[in-house]
Scaffold this motif. Structure first.
Motif, PDB file in Angstrom:
ATOM      1  N   GLY A 233      30.049  73.802   7.458  1.00  5.67           N
ATOM      2  CA  GLY A 233      29.763  75.110   8.048  1.00  5.67           C
ATOM      3  C   GLY A 233      30.516  75.308   9.353  1.00  5.67           C
ATOM      4  O   GLY A 233      31.048  76.391   9.618  1.00  5.67           O
TER       5      GLY A 233
ATOM      6  N   GLY B 207      29.775  80.554   7.822  1.00  5.86           N
ATOM      7  CA  GLY B 207      29.533  79.253   8.435  1.00  5.86           C
ATOM      8  C   GLY B 207      28.083  79.072   8.838  1.00  5.86           C
ATOM      9  O   GLY B 207      27.506  77.992   8.668  1.00  5.86           O
TER      10      GLY B 207
ATOM     11  N   VAL C 256      25.987  78.311   5.737  1.00  9.08           N
ATOM     12  CA  VAL C 256      26.228  76.944   5.266  1.00  9.08           C
ATOM     13  C   VAL C 256      25.570  75.937   6.214  1.00  9.08           C
ATOM     14  O   VAL C 256      24.939  74.972   5.765  1.00  9.08           O
ATOM     15  CB  VAL C 256      27.739  76.676   5.099  1.00  9.08           C
ATOM     16  CG1 VAL C 256      28.007  75.214   4.790  1.00  9.08           C
ATOM     17  CG2 VAL C 256      28.294  77.566   3.986  1.00  9.08           C
TER      18      VAL C 256
ATOM     19  N   THR D 165      24.490  79.445  -0.440  1.00  7.42           N
ATOM     20  CA  THR D 165      25.872  79.232  -0.007  1.00  7.42           C
ATOM     21  C   THR D 165      26.928  79.898  -0.896  1.00  7.42           C
ATOM     22  O   THR D 165      27.965  80.303  -0.369  1.00  7.42           O
ATOM     23  CB  THR D 165      26.180  77.733   0.159  1.00  7.42           C
ATOM     24  OG1 THR D 165      25.942  77.062  -1.057  1.00  7.42           O
ATOM     25  CG2 THR D 165      25.339  77.126   1.263  1.00  7.42           C
TER      26      THR D 165
END
Length: 168
Positions: A151, A62, A65, A108
């Motif tokens: 995220g 997360g 991202v 990512t």
């Protein structure tokens, strides 16, 4: 007398075609060198990302991202994106600009699961759209906010994200 190649030289085309051949070879060789160096930059970026990839949890996924979403609206990203859309003489420079333009998105896939074809496809579409479409805040800011929100979703509810494969 030589074969006329349509050139406008006084020797009936022969001298013009012989003189033009090395130029054509050089320009073709130059284009090939630019392509090779551009691809080499991308290959090095891929190897670097692969080399630092380690299994991680959903918190790290997360965070990566969200960082990619924030990067989408930075001046550095705008600079690289603008230069990536320009014609440059060096494949190395062009490759570096384009890697810099999409490095956030490129980080990512390892966070989401390297073997996830779905997420790799989504990211490829985003990178292609950014390469082809002009930069506009009306598109870029909502996309960046959506990436940051995604995220957050990964951190808060990782089981709700299809294809997410980091270690828990």
């Amino acid at each position: 007398m030589g074969v006329d190649d349509g050139g406008d030289d006084a020797a009936g085309g022969c001298a013009g075609s012989v003189a033009a051949r090395p130029y054509r070879r050089r320009s073709g060789a130059r284009r090939a060198a630019v392509r090779r160096s551009y691809l080499a930059v991308w290959a090095l970026a891929g190897v670097a990302v692969y080399a630092v990839y380690r299994p991680h949890g959903s918190l790290a996924a997360g965070a990566v991202v969200m960082a990619a979403g924030v990067y989408e609206v930075t001046p550095l990203k705008r600079h690289f994106r603008g230069r990536c859309r320009e014609s440059v003489r060096s494949g190395w420079a062009f490759g570096l600009y384009c890697v810099g333009s999409s490095i956030g998105l490129m980080l990512t896939p390892p966070a989401l699961g390297v073997m996830s074809v779905t997420w790799m496809s989504v990211i490829a579409v985003l990178v292609l759209a950014q390469k082809l479409l002009p930069a506009k805040a009306a598109l870029d800011v909502p996309m960046a906010l959506a990436i940051v929100g995604f995220g957050l979703l990964i951190v808060i509810a990782p089981s709700s994200v299809p294809g997410l494969t980091p270690l828990m």
